[in-house]
Design a protein around this motif. Structure first.
Motif, PDB file in Angstrom:
ATOM      1  N   GLY A  16       0.808  -1.217   0.000  1.00  0.00           N
ATOM      2  CA  GLY A  16       0.000   0.000   0.000  1.00  0.00           C
ATOM      3  C   GLY A  16       0.835   1.258   0.000  1.00  0.00           C
ATOM      4  N   GLN A  18       0.279   4.109  -1.461  1.00  0.00           N
ATOM      5  CA  GLN A  18      -0.524   5.312  -1.259  1.00  0.00           C
ATOM      6  C   GLN A  18      -1.369   5.142  -0.011  1.00  0.00           C
ATOM      7  N   ASN A 105      -6.838   3.302  -4.845  1.00  0.00           N
ATOM      8  CA  ASN A 105      -7.053   3.015  -3.433  1.00  0.00           C
ATOM      9  C   ASN A 105      -8.337   2.241  -3.168  1.00  0.00           C
TER      10      ASN A 105
END
Length: 386
Positions: A16, A18, A105
């Motif tokens: 992850g 971002q 996301n």
């Protein structure tokens, strides 16, 4: 010691890179969307929760969502917050310097024809039918059936209600048909059929039933990427899709279902419904086999005349409707959105039925030719069955 074989970028993506929340659903049902693009000149958002505008298409004027601009902060994160949204399953995507992009996301995606968009669920009410709630769940199978009329094995999706595997009971069947560009995946992925049926059955508002969702594109044996043609770009109208071939050979699907599942194999326990092209198919299948279905649902049905509708199925249409009416049925249900490009065609069809004295139930909803309406129509239609 041997190192793990992936590079830093892949590791960043895996864990992850971002650290952004998007979409963020707030308690007041507003939603904030975020996109990191420090070097972009513009980032816009489009989604079916936004106001619409009309565009011209080969099929006529259609409503499409407008685009809104996001605001960039000093960290290169672009942000937009909506007004409070009504309870619903929504889809959206970004445009980064006018190039379409999914939300990095949000891992939840759906495919509609050849377009892939992100999805989110907002609020309670109607949206609760689309959730996986703490209720008994049915099963979903992807099955292959032999279609002698089409000279191939073909794939379909079948929902069986909670308790089917452990019981000896026989069940009624709803044959649920997709629209142009769809396939046997559409009603499950876009229509949330299993969630809707699980929740309606748990509420006691719909009877337990089997739902059969076939592929209506007779040139395909299965959805793109899942059949013998391998990976190919889905197209809006596959060859022979609305020329009568599918309708004429539909009994192959009924035969497979009734030979492989515990069903009550009579007219009173069969229903057929479909959206858009699937509504066109439902209209003609139920008319061509006029003593087969006791329940018919036309969801934003594509009822306008077609130049390629020249097959045997489309001869003596009025005679077939008259026979269907004289044979009797329990429900003939029509739903259409007020701004649907097919509204006029449905209006003309209802005038025909009125002139014939053929009874039907009619629902007119807000909005146009959209999955939001078709999910609602299924949730309204299913409780009226059997």
């Amino acid at each position: 010691m041997v190192g793990i074989g992936f590079n830093g970028h892949a590791q960043e993506e895996l864990f992850g890179g971002q650290q952004i929340v998007s979409p963020e659903i707030h308690e007041d049902d507003t939603v904030t969307f975020r996109f990191m693009a420090p070097n972009a000149d513009s980032v816009k958002l489009t989604g079916d929760f936004l106001p619409t505008e009309k565009i011209k298409t080969p099929m006529g004027e259609m409503d499409v969502p407008k685009k809104v601009s996001l605001t960039k902060d000093d960290k290169g994160i672009w942000t937009y917050t909506t007004e409070a949204l009504s309870p619903e399953l929504y889809s959206y995507s970004f445009l980064v310097d006018d190039l379409k992009a999914i939300d990095p996301n949000n891992p939840f995606l759906i495919r509609d024809v050849a377009s892939v968009t992100n999805v989110l669920l907002v609020g309670d009410g109607q949206a609760d039918l689309y959730r996986v709630n703490d209720v008994p769940h049915g099963s979903v199978a992807k099955r292959w059936y032999d279609s002698p009329g089409l000279d191939m094995d073909r794939r379909l999706t079948i929902y069986t209600p909670p308790g089917y595997e452990s019981s000896t009971e026989k069940y009624p069947v709803l044959y649920l048909l997709h629209g142009a560009g769809g396939d046997e995946e559409a009603w499950m992925d876009l229509g949330r059929t299993s969630q809707i049926m699980d929740n309606l059955i748990a509420q006691g508002t719909a009877k337990p039933m089997i739902v059969v969702m076939p592929n209506g594109n007779v040139s395909q044996d299965a959805a793109p990427g899942l059949g013998s043609d391998g990976y190919f770009k889905p197209q809006f109208m596959a060859p022979q899709t609305m020329n009568g071939t599918y309708e004429y050979n539909f009994m192959d699907i009924i035969k497979f279902t009734e030979n492989n599942y515990r069903v009550i194999a009579d007219k009173e326990h069969r229903a057929i419904a479909g959206l858009s092209m699937g509504g066109f198919h439902s209209y003609h299948i139920s008319r061509y086999y006029p003593n087969t279905f006791d329940y018919v649902g036309l969801f934003s049905a594509a009822l306008m005349p077609r130049e390629d509708a020249s097959g045997k199925v489309y001869t003596d249409i009025d005679k077939g409707l008259k026979t269907q009416m004289e044979n009797g049925y329990n429900l003939y249900w029509i739903g259409i959105g007020k701004t649907d490009f097919l509204y006029k065609a449905n209006e003309e069809y209802r005038k025909k039925l009125d002139h014939m004295g053929m009874p039907y139930e009619y629902v007119e909803s807000e909005g146009g030719h959209i999955w939001r309406n078709w999910r609602i129509y299924l949730s309204q239609f299913a409780p009226k069955l059997f």
